[in-house]
Design an enzyme around this catalytic site. Sequence first.
Site, PDB file in Angstrom:
ATOM      1  CB  SER A 138      35.417  62.219  36.945  1.00  0.00           C
ATOM      2  OG  SER A 138      36.300  62.334  37.900  1.00  0.00           O
ATOM      3  CE1 TYR A 151      33.258  58.429  40.159  1.00  0.00           C
ATOM      4  CE2 TYR A 151      35.185  59.432  39.955  1.00  0.00           C
ATOM      5  CZ  TYR A 151      34.127  59.523  39.942  1.00  0.00           C
ATOM      6  OH  TYR A 151      33.457  60.778  39.809  1.00  0.00           O
TER       7      TYR A 151
END
Length: 254
Positions: A138, A151
Amino acid sequence: MFSLQSKKAVITGGGSGIGRAIAVLFAKQGAEVHIIDLSIESAQDAVDEIKNAGGTVFSYACNVSSQADVKATFEKIGNINILINNAGIANVGKVDTTSEADFDRVMDVNVKGVYNCLFAAIPQFRLSNGGVILNMASIAAWVGISDRFAYSTAKGAVMAMTLSVARDYLSENIRCNSISPARVHTPFVDGFISKNYAGKEEEMFDKLSKSQPIGRMGKPDEIAALALYLCSEEAGFITGCDYPIDGGFIKLNN
């Protein structure tokens, strides 16, 4: 170009969103697709779409955070050529607002889940004399994203695992790369906005869309197209790399 004929591909989280787009495209390009999802039901729409288009697909209920479940599933699938580590979950919170339970939950799926699949897949790659691994990282592994501590931490670990695996299995003809998307419009995103920003869904969707300099979120099909290239023979000289696909987020968001 970009044919996956005679290739067997495993895609975690392949029942929806980016994973589903990858599964559908890979099947279209000739791969035998194996979808791993939390339940058979959650993968059924993707399975139906692939079968209706004439593709070959199988699905398995498996919790990627359980090594026993993952090992049993991969042994059932047998030798493989491609692994897409796509399954993942999100969490909102800074370090002091992230509970231990939430931190553990994100690590179990996004880090341990990737490790478990890598651990179970390597013996199956050896049966095929090599193959390709693609991990879903990501932009959160590259830059600071507000309120995404757990995250971001997990996706940073995924990127590091990508480099480690690429290095360790060079001599066994196993390539390993990762993709770092910015925000991609999936049902997951819609559900995330509804859960965390109730009553402000339209406002938040617009805000999140415009956080990419290109002015919109990505499309699952766009991520799938990059995945196809990186898992094809045409990308045979590429390993140990991360590919941002982010609408200019990392470089142009000044």
